[in-house]
Design a protein around this motif. Structure first.
Motif, mmCIF file in Angstrom:
data_model
loop_
_atom_site.group_PDB
_atom_site.id
_atom_site.type_symbol
_atom_site.label_atom_id
_atom_site.label_comp_id
_atom_site.label_asym_id
_atom_site.label_seq_id
_atom_site.Cartn_x
_atom_site.Cartn_y
_atom_site.Cartn_z
ATOM 1 N N PRO A 6 -33.952 21.200 -9.917
ATOM 2 C CA PRO A 6 -33.926 21.625 -11.318
ATOM 3 C C PRO A 6 -32.553 22.134 -11.784
ATOM 4 O O PRO A 6 -32.284 22.151 -12.982
ATOM 5 C CB PRO A 6 -34.979 22.728 -11.373
ATOM 6 N N ALA A 7 -31.679 22.492 -10.853
ATOM 7 C CA ALA A 7 -30.336 22.945 -11.222
ATOM 8 C C ALA A 7 -29.356 21.779 -11.405
ATOM 9 O O ALA A 7 -28.241 21.977 -11.882
ATOM 10 C CB ALA A 7 -29.801 23.905 -10.153
ATOM 11 N N TRP A 11 -31.346 16.430 -13.768
ATOM 12 C CA TRP A 11 -32.767 16.777 -13.660
ATOM 13 C C TRP A 11 -33.447 16.558 -15.012
ATOM 14 O O TRP A 11 -32.979 17.066 -16.040
ATOM 15 C CB TRP A 11 -32.942 18.230 -13.233
ATOM 16 N N PRO A 12 -34.552 15.808 -15.037
ATOM 17 C CA PRO A 12 -35.255 15.588 -16.316
ATOM 18 C C PRO A 12 -36.018 16.851 -16.744
ATOM 19 O O PRO A 12 -36.967 17.271 -16.079
ATOM 20 C CB PRO A 12 -36.202 14.435 -16.008
ATOM 21 N N LYS A 24 -37.823 19.096 -5.910
ATOM 22 C CA LYS A 24 -36.709 18.245 -5.509
ATOM 23 C C LYS A 24 -37.117 16.798 -5.723
ATOM 24 O O LYS A 24 -38.279 16.443 -5.537
ATOM 25 C CB LYS A 24 -36.375 18.477 -4.039
ATOM 26 N N LEU A 25 -36.171 15.991 -6.129
ATOM 27 C CA LEU A 25 -36.391 14.556 -6.287
ATOM 28 C C LEU A 25 -35.293 13.816 -5.542
ATOM 29 O O LEU A 25 -34.158 14.278 -5.474
ATOM 30 C CB LEU A 25 -36.368 14.149 -7.759
ATOM 31 N N GLY A 32 -28.486 8.021 -14.115
ATOM 32 C CA GLY A 32 -28.249 8.174 -15.544
ATOM 33 C C GLY A 32 -29.475 7.820 -16.376
ATOM 34 O O GLY A 32 -29.589 8.244 -17.527
ATOM 35 N N LEU A 33 -30.409 7.069 -15.790
ATOM 36 C CA LEU A 33 -31.639 6.720 -16.512
ATOM 37 C C LEU A 33 -32.537 7.931 -16.733
ATOM 38 O O LEU A 33 -33.502 7.859 -17.493
ATOM 39 C CB LEU A 33 -32.411 5.626 -15.772
#
Length: 177
Positions: A6-7, A11-12, A24-25, A32-33
């Motif tokens: 999230p930082a 992060w979407p 976490k992803l 960039g998408l």
């Protein structure tokens, strides 16, 4: 391969408001998408009719040509037709996986194409194999990233309907065909 939290700049923000947001992803392809912009999820049967296949592709192409990013789960059937339609139209598409991004499921030309022209995203650590329990979790991210969900030919008690329920709970519009 990129890891996002999230930082992270990429992060979407839309994922911070869903139930049990990921912490976490993992991403492969074009992170960039994940920038803000219109997104629609297209999900449906893994065994669609020719009509369902054609409609998933038709809607994906139309949305992609309108600048809307397609989100789906890379599964066989409707998901694959949606991703391929978006790519064929020169549009953007994000595949959310129920496994590690280094082991896309199902493997094949579409997964390779997604790495070159789209984005594969997962909350599961690299090396994670696909597991039945991962897919309902993955579905909350599919709907969480999207402004709306289009369900094409969902089977009764399917993952597509789980995605639709997540979307409704998240305040997203849900459409069905």
């Amino acid at each position: 391969m990129h890891s996002l939290t999230p930082a992270s700049a990429n992060w979407p923000a839309c994922l911070t408001t869903i139930d049990s947001p990921p912490t976490k992803l993992w991403a492969r392809g074009d992170p960039g998408l994940l920038a803000p912009g219109p997104r629609i999820a297209i999900v449906g049967s893994r065994s669609p009719t020719p009509y369902g296949e054609a409609q998933a592709r038709r809607f994906a192409i139309a949305f992609a040509e309108a600048g809307i990013t397609i989100v789906s789960g890379l599964a066989r059937g409707i998901d694959s037709f949606a991703h391929a339609g978006a790519l064929d139209a020169g549009g953007k598409t994000i595949g959310i996986l129920g496994c590690g991004v280094d082991r896309p499921w199902p493997p094949g030309p579409l997964a390779t194409r997604m790495l070159d022209q789209g984005l594969l995203l997962s909350e599961f650590e690299p090396g994670s194999s696909p597991r039945r329990s991962h897919f309902p979790q993955r579905n909350r991210i599919i709907s969480g990233l999207a402004d709306a969900v289009l369900v094409v030919e969902a089977a009764h008690a399917s993952g597509s309907l789980i995605t639709a329920h997540w979307a409704a709970d998240q305040g997203r519009d849900v459409f069905a065909l």
